[in-house]
Design an enzyme around this catalytic site. Structure first.
Site, PDB file in Angstrom:
ATOM      1  N   GLY A  43       0.775  -1.240   0.000  1.00 14.26           N
ATOM      2  CA  GLY A  43       0.000   0.000   0.000  1.00 14.26           C
ATOM      3  C   GLY A  43       0.805   1.287   0.000  1.00 14.26           C
ATOM      4  O   GLY A  43       0.390   2.283  -0.590  1.00 14.26           O
ATOM      5  N   ASP A  99       0.752   3.523   4.486  1.00 13.63           N
ATOM      6  CA  ASP A  99      -0.344   4.202   3.800  1.00 13.63           C
ATOM      7  C   ASP A  99      -1.387   4.747   4.769  1.00 13.63           C
ATOM      8  O   ASP A  99      -1.807   5.885   4.666  1.00 13.63           O
ATOM      9  CB  ASP A  99      -0.993   3.275   2.754  1.00 13.63           C
ATOM     10  CG  ASP A  99      -1.338   1.889   3.291  1.00 13.63           C
ATOM     11  OD1 ASP A  99      -1.157   1.652   4.513  1.00 13.63           O
ATOM     12  OD2 ASP A  99      -1.787   1.043   2.505  1.00 13.63           O
ATOM     13  N   ASP A 102      -5.238   2.264  10.794  1.00 19.61           N
ATOM     14  CA  ASP A 102      -6.642   1.949  11.029  1.00 19.61           C
ATOM     15  C   ASP A 102      -6.752   1.537  12.504  1.00 19.61           C
ATOM     16  O   ASP A 102      -6.832   2.390  13.376  1.00 19.61           O
ATOM     17  CB  ASP A 102      -7.035   0.850  10.035  1.00 19.61           C
ATOM     18  CG  ASP A 102      -8.507   0.531  10.035  1.00 19.61           C
ATOM     19  OD1 ASP A 102      -9.304   1.428  10.295  1.00 19.61           O
ATOM     20  OD2 ASP A 102      -8.867  -0.633   9.768  1.00 19.61           O
ATOM     21  N   THR A 103      -6.675   0.251  12.805  1.00 21.26           N
ATOM     22  CA  THR A 103      -6.701  -0.163  14.213  1.00 21.26           C
ATOM     23  C   THR A 103      -5.376   0.141  14.910  1.00 21.26           C
ATOM     24  O   THR A 103      -5.315   0.214  16.134  1.00 21.26           O
ATOM     25  CB  THR A 103      -6.959  -1.685  14.335  1.00 21.26           C
ATOM     26  OG1 THR A 103      -5.884  -2.372  13.694  1.00 21.26           O
ATOM     27  CG2 THR A 103      -8.272  -2.073  13.689  1.00 21.26           C
ATOM     28  N   GLY A 104      -4.303   0.266  14.129  1.00 22.65           N
ATOM     29  CA  GLY A 104      -2.976   0.498  14.698  1.00 22.65           C
ATOM     30  C   GLY A 104      -2.175  -0.790  14.854  1.00 22.65           C
ATOM     31  O   GLY A 104      -1.006  -0.766  15.252  1.00 22.65           O
ATOM     32  N   THR A 106      -0.895  -2.890  12.625  1.00 25.71           N
ATOM     33  CA  THR A 106       0.266  -3.012  11.736  1.00 25.71           C
ATOM     34  C   THR A 106       1.409  -2.117  12.208  1.00 25.71           C
ATOM     35  O   THR A 106       2.551  -2.563  12.303  1.00 25.71           O
ATOM     36  CB  THR A 106      -0.126  -2.617  10.295  1.00 25.71           C
ATOM     37  OG1 THR A 106      -1.294  -3.345   9.922  1.00 25.71           O
ATOM     38  CG2 THR A 106       0.996  -2.919   9.311  1.00 25.71           C
ATOM     39  N   LYS A 130      -7.152   6.968  10.507  1.00 20.17           N
ATOM     40  CA  LYS A 130      -8.563   6.883  10.900  1.00 20.17           C
ATOM     41  C   LYS A 130      -8.612   6.743  12.419  1.00 20.17           C
ATOM     42  O   LYS A 130      -8.718   5.631  12.945  1.00 20.17           O
ATOM     43  CB  LYS A 130      -9.213   5.633  10.284  1.00 20.17           C
ATOM     44  CG  LYS A 130      -9.373   5.661   8.796  1.00 20.17           C
ATOM     45  CD  LYS A 130     -10.341   4.571   8.348  1.00 20.17           C
ATOM     46  CE  LYS A 130      -9.667   3.553   7.502  1.00 20.17           C
ATOM     47  NZ  LYS A 130     -10.568   2.533   6.945  1.00 20.17           N
ATOM     48  N   ASP A 158      -5.924  -0.518  -1.639  1.00 22.22           N
ATOM     49  CA  ASP A 158      -6.733  -1.405  -2.480  1.00 22.22           C
ATOM     50  C   ASP A 158      -8.023  -1.835  -1.813  1.00 22.22           C
ATOM     51  O   ASP A 158      -8.187  -1.747  -0.595  1.00 22.22           O
ATOM     52  CB  ASP A 158      -5.940  -2.678  -2.813  1.00 22.22           C
ATOM     53  CG  ASP A 158      -5.857  -3.625  -1.605  1.00 22.22           C
ATOM     54  OD1 ASP A 158      -5.394  -3.174  -0.538  1.00 22.22           O
ATOM     55  OD2 ASP A 158      -6.280  -4.786  -1.724  1.00 22.22           O
TER      56      ASP A 158
HETATM   57  P1  IMP Z   1      -4.323  -1.589  10.878  1.00 19.72           P
HETATM   58  O1  IMP Z   1      -3.307  -2.658  11.144  1.00 19.72           O
HETATM   59  O2  IMP Z   1      -5.708  -2.011  11.333  1.00 19.72           O
HETATM   60  O3  IMP Z   1      -3.934  -0.235  11.406  1.00 19.72           O
HETATM   61  O4  IMP Z   1      -4.474  -1.495   9.327  1.00 19.72           O
HETATM   62  C1  IMP Z   1      -3.489  -0.974   8.548  1.00 19.72           C
HETATM   63  C2  IMP Z   1      -3.519  -1.562   7.154  1.00 19.72           C
HETATM   64  O5  IMP Z   1      -4.846  -1.972   6.773  1.00 19.72           O
HETATM   65  C3  IMP Z   1      -3.104  -0.514   6.156  1.00 19.72           C
HETATM   66  O6  IMP Z   1      -1.703  -0.528   5.971  1.00 19.72           O
HETATM   67  C4  IMP Z   1      -3.886  -0.924   4.926  1.00 19.72           C
HETATM   68  O7  IMP Z   1      -3.136  -1.863   4.190  1.00 19.72           O
HETATM   69  C5  IMP Z   1      -5.135  -1.575   5.457  1.00 19.72           C
HETATM   70  N1  IMP Z   1      -6.279  -0.619   5.477  1.00 19.72           N
HETATM   71  C6  IMP Z   1      -6.837  -0.032   6.558  1.00 19.72           C
HETATM   72  N2  IMP Z   1      -7.839   0.794   6.218  1.00 19.72           N
HETATM   73  C7  IMP Z   1      -7.905   0.737   4.862  1.00 19.72           C
HETATM   74  C8  IMP Z   1      -8.752   1.406   3.903  1.00 19.72           C
HETATM   75  O8  IMP Z   1      -9.637   2.231   4.200  1.00 19.72           O
HETATM   76  N3  IMP Z   1      -8.535   1.081   2.604  1.00 19.72           N
HETATM   77  C9  IMP Z   1      -7.564   0.196   2.205  1.00 19.72           C
HETATM   78  N4  IMP Z   1      -6.751  -0.431   3.076  1.00 19.72           N
HETATM   79  C10 IMP Z   1      -6.930  -0.171   4.402  1.00 19.72           C
HETATM   80 MG    MG Z   2      -0.617  -1.322   4.412  1.00 21.34          MG
END
Ligand code: IMP
Ligand code: MG
Length: 179
Positions: A43, A99, A102-104, A106, A130, A158
């Site tokens: 991403g 990129d 979201d939840t944090g 990653t 977010k 994506d």
């Molecule tokens: P987290 O681990 O929940 O913070 O998610 C992070 C990863 O989820 C990002 O690096 C994206 O690859 C994917 N992601 C989260 N939200 C979106 C979105 O709205 N569109 C596309 N990919 C997302």
């Molecule tokens: Mg990503």
């Protein structure tokens, strides 16, 4: 989903302008340091490339690949390392470039992954955030844009591997997202 279901949130000019501003701040903060960008595939590929092009200081670039999402719009919650770092980070000023937070999950996994490798410093730079979705108490040192709880695509992001190539960022109307 068809392209008419996509509503443009940030057009290409707006993204490039913001990338340029971030690059200026990063160049100022890391002047005289040993900056090493670590882009998160897939991403953050366009963001990492554009940021690197706009930086005004010498730096190196590497990529790591992790996966947390299945085919839908919700994280599986578990991170898998798909491609490990290609270069040592010991003594370097690592800037993880992703990129979106979201939840944090990653980002906190990535910081925990890099920390034991003895970099001189670790910071993060994310294009989108977010905050409403956060489950881990992480924040980013450099942020492009905060956004509402929307599912977005384009500029690397994506939906089921589609739309990464769009030069702009769009949000996907919920009725068109099939999980
Ligand atoms: P987290 O681990 O929940 O913070 O998610 C992070 C990863 O989820 C990002 O690096 C994206 O690859 C994917 N992601 C989260 N939200 C979106 C979105 O709205 N569109 C596309 N990919 C997302
Ligand atoms: Mg990503």
């Amino acid at each position: 989903m068809v392209e008419s279901d996509l509503q443009v949130l940030f057009d290409s000019d707006r993204i490039q302008q913001r990338v340029f501003e971030l690059a200026r701040n990063i160049s100022r903060d890391y002047a005289g340091g040993s900056l090493h960008l670590v882009g998160v595939l897939r991403g953050a590929y366009p963001f990492t490339r554009d940021l690197s092009k706009s930086l005004l200081i010498p730096h190196t670039v590497d990529f790591i690949s992790v996966a947390s999402y299945g085919d839908g719009t919700e994280s599986s919650g578990e991170i898998q390392l798909r491609r490990k770092l290609g270069h040592p980070v010991k003594g370097r000023d690592v800037l993880i470039v992703d990129d979106i937070i979201d939840t944090g999950t990653t980002l906190s996994w990535l910081v925990d992954h890099v920390q034991p490798l003895a970099p001189r410093s670790i910071r993060t730079c994310c294009l989108l955030d977010k905050p409403a979705r956060r489950q881990f108490p992480v924040s980013t040192n450099y942020l492009g844009f905060p956004i509402d709880d929307l599912f977005v695509v384009g500029y690397g992001l994506d939906y089921q591997e589609k739309y990464r190539e769009l030069p702009y960022i769009s949000w996907v109307s919920p009725r068109t997202v099939v999980t």
